[in-house]
Design a protein around this motif. Sequence first.
Motif, PDB file in Angstrom:
ATOM      1  N   GLY A  95      -6.030  12.201   5.062  1.00  0.00           N
ATOM      2  CA  GLY A  95      -7.054  11.495   5.809  1.00  0.00           C
ATOM      3  C   GLY A  95      -8.344  12.256   5.998  1.00  0.00           C
ATOM      4  N   THR A  96      -8.464  13.459   5.425  1.00  0.00           N
ATOM      5  CA  THR A  96      -9.679  14.248   5.591  1.00  0.00           C
ATOM      6  C   THR A  96     -10.856  13.508   4.965  1.00  0.00           C
ATOM      7  OG1 THR A  96      -8.369  16.278   5.483  1.00  0.00           O
ATOM      8  CG2 THR A  96     -10.764  16.470   5.173  1.00  0.00           C
ATOM      9  N   ALA A  97     -11.880  13.260   5.776  1.00  0.00           N
ATOM     10  CA  ALA A  97     -13.074  12.529   5.329  1.00  0.00           C
ATOM     11  C   ALA A  97     -12.708  11.182   4.703  1.00  0.00           C
ATOM     12  CB  ALA A  97     -13.890  13.372   4.350  1.00  0.00           C
ATOM     13  N   GLY A  98     -11.565  10.622   5.132  1.00  0.00           N
ATOM     14  CA  GLY A  98     -11.151   9.326   4.614  1.00  0.00           C
ATOM     15  C   GLY A  98     -10.417   9.370   3.294  1.00  0.00           C
ATOM     16  N   LEU A  99     -10.122  10.561   2.771  1.00  0.00           N
ATOM     17  CA  LEU A  99      -9.423  10.654   1.487  1.00  0.00           C
ATOM     18  C   LEU A  99      -7.932  10.385   1.692  1.00  0.00           C
ATOM     19  CD1 LEU A  99     -11.151  13.846   0.009  1.00  0.00           C
ATOM     20  CD2 LEU A  99     -11.677  11.441  -0.442  1.00  0.00           C
ATOM     21  N   GLU A 100      -7.524   9.167   1.410  1.00  0.00           N
ATOM     22  CA  GLU A 100      -6.125   8.758   1.530  1.00  0.00           C
ATOM     23  C   GLU A 100      -5.582   8.542   0.118  1.00  0.00           C
ATOM     24  OE1 GLU A 100      -4.198   8.488   4.087  1.00  0.00           O
ATOM     25  OE2 GLU A 100      -5.394   8.118   5.887  1.00  0.00           O
ATOM     26  N   THR A 101      -4.655   9.386  -0.284  1.00  0.00           N
ATOM     27  CA  THR A 101      -4.175   9.373  -1.670  1.00  0.00           C
ATOM     28  C   THR A 101      -2.882   8.588  -1.847  1.00  0.00           C
ATOM     29  OG1 THR A 101      -3.136  11.508  -1.200  1.00  0.00           O
ATOM     30  CG2 THR A 101      -5.281  11.539  -2.290  1.00  0.00           C
ATOM     31  N   VAL A 102      -2.512   7.757  -0.887  1.00  0.00           N
ATOM     32  CA  VAL A 102      -1.238   7.053  -0.978  1.00  0.00           C
ATOM     33  C   VAL A 102      -1.403   5.552  -1.165  1.00  0.00           C
ATOM     34  CG1 VAL A 102      -1.016   6.754   1.527  1.00  0.00           C
ATOM     35  CG2 VAL A 102       1.036   6.801   0.105  1.00  0.00           C
ATOM     36  N   PHE A 103      -2.505   4.982  -0.713  1.00  0.00           N
ATOM     37  CA  PHE A 103      -2.608   3.522  -0.681  1.00  0.00           C
ATOM     38  C   PHE A 103      -2.735   2.907  -2.070  1.00  0.00           C
ATOM     39  CE2 PHE A 103      -3.611   4.645   3.658  1.00  0.00           C
ATOM     40  CZ  PHE A 103      -2.920   3.660   4.374  1.00  0.00           C
ATOM     41  N   PHE A 104      -3.308   3.623  -3.016  1.00  0.00           N
ATOM     42  CA  PHE A 104      -3.419   3.060  -4.359  1.00  0.00           C
ATOM     43  C   PHE A 104      -2.040   2.795  -4.951  1.00  0.00           C
ATOM     44  CE2 PHE A 104      -2.307   7.213  -5.828  1.00  0.00           C
ATOM     45  CZ  PHE A 104      -1.929   7.082  -7.159  1.00  0.00           C
ATOM     46  N   LEU A 105      -1.062   3.651  -4.618  1.00  0.00           N
ATOM     47  CA  LEU A 105       0.296   3.458  -5.129  1.00  0.00           C
ATOM     48  C   LEU A 105       0.942   2.233  -4.495  1.00  0.00           C
ATOM     49  CD1 LEU A 105       2.434   4.654  -7.007  1.00  0.00           C
ATOM     50  CD2 LEU A 105       3.284   5.994  -5.069  1.00  0.00           C
ATOM     51  N   LEU A 106       0.649   1.965  -3.224  1.00  0.00           N
ATOM     52  CA  LEU A 106       1.170   0.762  -2.575  1.00  0.00           C
ATOM     53  C   LEU A 106       0.603  -0.488  -3.230  1.00  0.00           C
ATOM     54  CD1 LEU A 106       0.868   1.795   1.195  1.00  0.00           C
ATOM     55  CD2 LEU A 106       2.732   2.259  -0.414  1.00  0.00           C
ATOM     56  N   VAL A 107      -0.681  -0.427  -3.589  1.00  0.00           N
ATOM     57  CA  VAL A 107      -1.323  -1.571  -4.240  1.00  0.00           C
ATOM     58  C   VAL A 107      -0.691  -1.829  -5.608  1.00  0.00           C
ATOM     59  CG1 VAL A 107      -3.487  -2.436  -5.206  1.00  0.00           C
ATOM     60  CG2 VAL A 107      -3.485  -1.272  -2.992  1.00  0.00           C
ATOM     61  N   LEU A 108      -0.545  -0.781  -6.403  1.00  0.00           N
ATOM     62  CA  LEU A 108       0.004  -0.946  -7.750  1.00  0.00           C
ATOM     63  C   LEU A 108       1.484  -1.327  -7.705  1.00  0.00           C
ATOM     64  CD1 LEU A 108      -1.724   2.103  -9.503  1.00  0.00           C
ATOM     65  CD2 LEU A 108      -2.460  -0.292  -9.464  1.00  0.00           C
TER      66      LEU A 108
END
Length: 287
Positions: A95-108
């Motif tokens: 979540g640092t500066a809004g960098l969330e690296t998990v949501f793209f995997l939920l979308v795909l």
Amino acid sequence: MSSPTRAVALRPRSTAALVLVSLAGLLAFGWPLFATAGSRLGHSADAPLFFALLLPLLMAVVLFEISEGGLDVKAVAMLGVLSAVGAALRPLGAGTAGLETVFFLLVLGGRVFGPGFGFVLGSTTLFASALITGGVGPWLPYQMLGAAWVGLGAGLLPRVPPRWELLLLAAYGAVSGLLYGVALNFSFWPFTTGLSGDLSFVAGATPWENLRRFGVFSLATSAWWDLGRALTNVVLIAVTGRAVLGTLRRASRRAAFDAEAGFDEQAGSHEQAGSDEQVAARPTLQE
């Protein structure tokens, strides 16, 4: 255009349970808009805790209903793999500066395996990542439900020609990233201390007035984080989407989630005949 896969079947009861928990979730996030001036909710910090206890119970009912005949071993295995990958990816951004690296995997994942799978994947991924990072608290049920909605929505997206699919998913990733941040802000905004003027929640004010105040609060405190999450989703989907979608769809075809188990009577009769011939051909022992 790829046909949709339903790795998790949504039967009438599980669909009804999912609708129920979604309605309860909307109440949990949006109750400040309807709190009256004299209500206990409007002046107590117990509301987030009450909903934080209620939402896991309702989500447990949904997961039970979904698993009751709609979640087979192959789907459980796929959920375990993707949840573990998502839980490992999330600390990379944290979540640092809004960098969330998990949501793209939920979308795909929701796109390939369907809305039911996406809903379960969102909740289990956020729960697993919270255990890994020590992020367990009253905010976790809100995060789990918000992520579950992200995966659910991805599974409900319309089918489009392949050349437009990544554009659709990137646009959805941007919108869902913004809405996730808005929803999470709602869960704590009424009880944020030190606010004054147009930033603060006013119990008993009209919904439109509190919405205006909430908009000012969000722009002043979290707009850059939410935009960062949306941009991260767009970039990761654009860069990895084609490869990840291809991998997940190959796994889906191999798992054959949509195939129904059956018995081929003709094949069975041939096997039985072959077995009888083998028995007849065996040499008999002479006494």
